[in-house]
Structure formats: structure tokens, C-alpha cells
Scaffold this motif. Structure first.
Motif: not given
Length: 179
Positions: A79, A82-83, A86, A97, A155
């Protein structure tokens, strides 16, 4: 006479075996084991959802929960990765991240080590490895705290709590193995 007696015993034993009885008694074993954990409902639902739990002993139940933790750490790592894609222009956010993704990768590694320790019946070491796995999400959270302008994503907070709860369950089961 001996053969008919043998047949009688065989018939009695074969008709009295109820496979659901074994599953029910292990369901009670799972519930009893989970009562020693901090998150009873998480423990019971996770263990009952695994196909190998009906034949599991305490060590096997710990291993099942460790695998739940490994799955959680891997999913969170994916997750976060994948962030990162972005967040195209924010290099600081990308850095944080990436650190978080690495921390969840390290949590997975700690769980993997705990599998080895559980298999070798080195329960104190398995416990310490699970404690380490529980702390890696904290390190991720702390990465955000170093930059006051950054907000820790909701999240990630949910995923952090989830992994910590799984770790608490595993540690509760390992406690039973240590006594």
C-alpha cells in the motif's frame, strides 16, 4: 470369537468417531487460547479462518497468527509503495513514505524470524521478534513527526493499529507457550 470381538470394537470405534466433535473441541481450544490475548475477537476470527486451525496446538496457533501478521505487513508495505508513486513532486513525502515501506518490510522480516524461533521452540526469541515487528510501525509514525507540516495519513494509522493488535495476540499466545 477373537475376530468377532475385534469387529465389535472396530464398529463401535468407527461409528462413534464424529469429525465435528474434534472441530468443536478445537474451537473451544482456540477460544481458551484467545482468552489469554489482548484482542480476543481478532484472535478467534483469525484463527478460525485458517484451514489448519482445527488440528493446531498452541505453537501452531502462534504460527498461524504470525502468518496473519506477515500478510498484514506485506499488504501495508505494498500500500505504501503504491502511495509513493502518487506523490510525484513532494520529495520529502516520498522519503518518509519510503522509510515507512522499509519499516513494514522490516516488520515482515521480524515475523519471519519469529517463525524460525517458534519452530525451534525458542519462544523467548520469538516473543522478542514479535515485539520488534510491533515497533516498526511506530518508527514509521515517528518519521512523520520529524516533519511538523506532515500529517500522518489515517489509513496508515489504521494499519499501524491493526499490526500492533495482531502482534499483541501473537505475544499472548507465546506467553502461553512460555508457562
Amino acid at each position: 470369537m477373537g475376530i468377532s470381538w475385534f469387529m465389535f470394537i472396530f464398529i463401535i470405534l468407527s461409528t462413534s468417531f464424529d469429525p465435528t466433535l474434534s472441530a468443536r473441541s478445537n474451537s473451544n481450544f482456540i477460544k481458551k487460547t484467545c482468552k489469554n490475548t489482548k484482542y480476543y475477537d481478532l484472535c478467534v476470527s483469525s484463527l478460525k479462518s485458517d484451514a489448519s486451525s482445527p488440528k493446531a496446538d498452541t505453537k501452531d496457533l502462534a504460527l498461524i497468527m504470525v502468518k496473519v501478521g506477515m500478510t498484514n505487513a506485506t499488504a501495508t508495505n505494498s500500500y505504501i509503495s503504491s502511495q509513493i508513486l502518487s506523490v510525484t513532486n513532494d520529495t520529502v513525502m516520498k522519503k518518509v513514505m519510503k522509510e515507512c515501506a522499509d519499516k513494514y518490510g522490516s516488520a515482515y522480516d521480524a515475523f519471519q524470524k519469529s517463525v524460525e524461533d517458534l519452530s525451534a521452540e525458542m519462544y523467548d526469541y520469538a516473543y522478542m521478534d514479535v515485539m520488534a515487528a510491533a515497533d516498526y510501525p511506530n518508527a514509521c509514525h515517528n518519521s512523520f513527526k520529524r516533519y511538523p507540516s506532515m500529517i500522518y495519513p489515517q489509513e496508515l494509522a489504521l494499519r499501524e493499529d491493526g499490526l500492533k493488535h495482531i502482534c499483541d495476540v501473537v505475544m499472548g499466545i507465546i506467553d502461553a507457550l512460555l508457562t
